[in-house]
Write a protein that holds these residues in place. Structure first.
Motif, mmCIF file in Angstrom:
data_model
loop_
_atom_site.group_PDB
_atom_site.id
_atom_site.type_symbol
_atom_site.label_atom_id
_atom_site.label_comp_id
_atom_site.label_asym_id
_atom_site.label_seq_id
_atom_site.Cartn_x
_atom_site.Cartn_y
_atom_site.Cartn_z
ATOM 1 N N ALA A 21 0.816 -1.225 0.000
ATOM 2 C CA ALA A 21 0.000 0.000 0.000
ATOM 3 C C ALA A 21 0.846 1.270 0.000
ATOM 4 O O ALA A 21 0.454 2.275 -0.596
ATOM 5 C CB ALA A 21 -0.951 0.003 1.196
ATOM 6 N N ASN A 22 2.005 1.255 0.670
ATOM 7 C CA ASN A 22 2.830 2.467 0.719
ATOM 8 C C ASN A 22 4.116 2.330 -0.094
ATOM 9 O O ASN A 22 5.057 3.088 0.084
ATOM 10 C CB ASN A 22 3.134 2.868 2.168
ATOM 11 N N SER A 23 4.136 1.377 -1.003
ATOM 12 C CA SER A 23 5.343 1.117 -1.793
ATOM 13 C C SER A 23 5.538 2.132 -2.918
ATOM 14 O O SER A 23 4.586 2.740 -3.402
ATOM 15 C CB SER A 23 5.285 -0.288 -2.390
ATOM 16 N N GLU A 24 6.793 2.269 -3.313
ATOM 17 C CA GLU A 24 7.119 3.094 -4.480
ATOM 18 C C GLU A 24 6.467 2.500 -5.728
ATOM 19 O O GLU A 24 6.020 3.236 -6.607
ATOM 20 C CB GLU A 24 8.637 3.182 -4.674
ATOM 21 N N PHE A 25 6.408 1.175 -5.801
ATOM 22 C CA PHE A 25 5.782 0.545 -6.962
ATOM 23 C C PHE A 25 4.325 0.954 -7.074
ATOM 24 O O PHE A 25 3.865 1.326 -8.151
ATOM 25 C CB PHE A 25 5.880 -0.982 -6.912
ATOM 26 N N LYS A 26 3.562 0.900 -5.995
ATOM 27 C CA LYS A 26 2.138 1.257 -6.063
ATOM 28 C C LYS A 26 1.972 2.705 -6.497
ATOM 29 O O LYS A 26 1.118 3.015 -7.322
ATOM 30 C CB LYS A 26 1.433 1.022 -4.739
ATOM 31 N N ARG A 27 2.806 3.594 -5.940
ATOM 32 C CA ARG A 27 2.727 5.002 -6.361
ATOM 33 C C ARG A 27 2.995 5.133 -7.869
ATOM 34 O O ARG A 27 2.274 5.827 -8.591
ATOM 35 C CB ARG A 27 3.741 5.844 -5.591
ATOM 36 N N ALA A 28 4.031 4.457 -8.332
ATOM 37 C CA ALA A 28 4.379 4.529 -9.752
ATOM 38 C C ALA A 28 3.301 3.878 -10.614
ATOM 39 O O ALA A 28 2.933 4.408 -11.665
ATOM 40 C CB ALA A 28 5.733 3.868 -10.000
#
Length: 164
Positions: free
Chosen positions: A9-16
């Motif tokens: 939920a707070n990963s760089e992957f999810k943001r990207a």
């Protein structure tokens, strides 16, 4: 150290991934793959030309597969390209396949890699996730017992299990 526990939920992957769009051409997908590999291999101290050489090998393999017909499989050029890249067994620098490098990058979760990985994953998903387009019984129901099941496997290092 302290801080927030890293989760999907707070990963760089999810943001990207939330910000990314699927590549619209196989050329764009290969560019993003090359950019990812340049960053990824650079972290290992490998020169950028190794990334370019590996992408060249993958592209040649993909063109051969395309002549066999990913379009015959109902995929667009770019969706078929993503699936062929992901499932390629061609070894890259360090004798690792692209899928292994992407999975390692996902575990590392560094923003510089995730923006390129997210485009790749969006494109891959475009050919795999077809919600609402057509009702399909998948996996097919086995006639013998009426069971419908699918099985997936993964190798995940123990230290990363909490992330998922």
């Amino acid at each position: 150290g302290g801080g927030t526990t890293r989760t999907f939920a707070n990963s760089e992957f999810k943001r990207a991934y939330d910000a990314a769009e699927a590549a619209d051409t196989d050329y764009t997908l290969l560019q993003e793959t090359d950019r990812f590999l340049c960053v990824y291999l650079g972290r290992e101290g490998r020169p950028a030309d190794q990334a370019k050489q590996f992408v060249g090998k993958l592209r040649q393999e993909g063109h051969k597969a395309a002549q066999g017909g990913w379009l015959d499989e109902g995929l667009t050029d770019v969706e078929g390209c993503a699936q062929r890249l992901w499932s390629s067994t061609t070894p890259g620098p360090g004798s690792r396949e692209l899928c292994s490098m992407i999975n390692d990058a996902l575990r590392r979760d560094e923003a510089a890699m995730m923006r390129h990985v997210a485009v790749f994953v969006r494109t891959l998903n475009a050919g795999l996730v077809r919600r609402g387009l057509k009702q399909v019984q998948w996996p097919p129901r086995r006639e013998s017992d009426g069971v419908t099941a699918t099985f997936r496997g993964a190798i995940v290092p123990v230290e990363f299990l909490q992330f998922y």
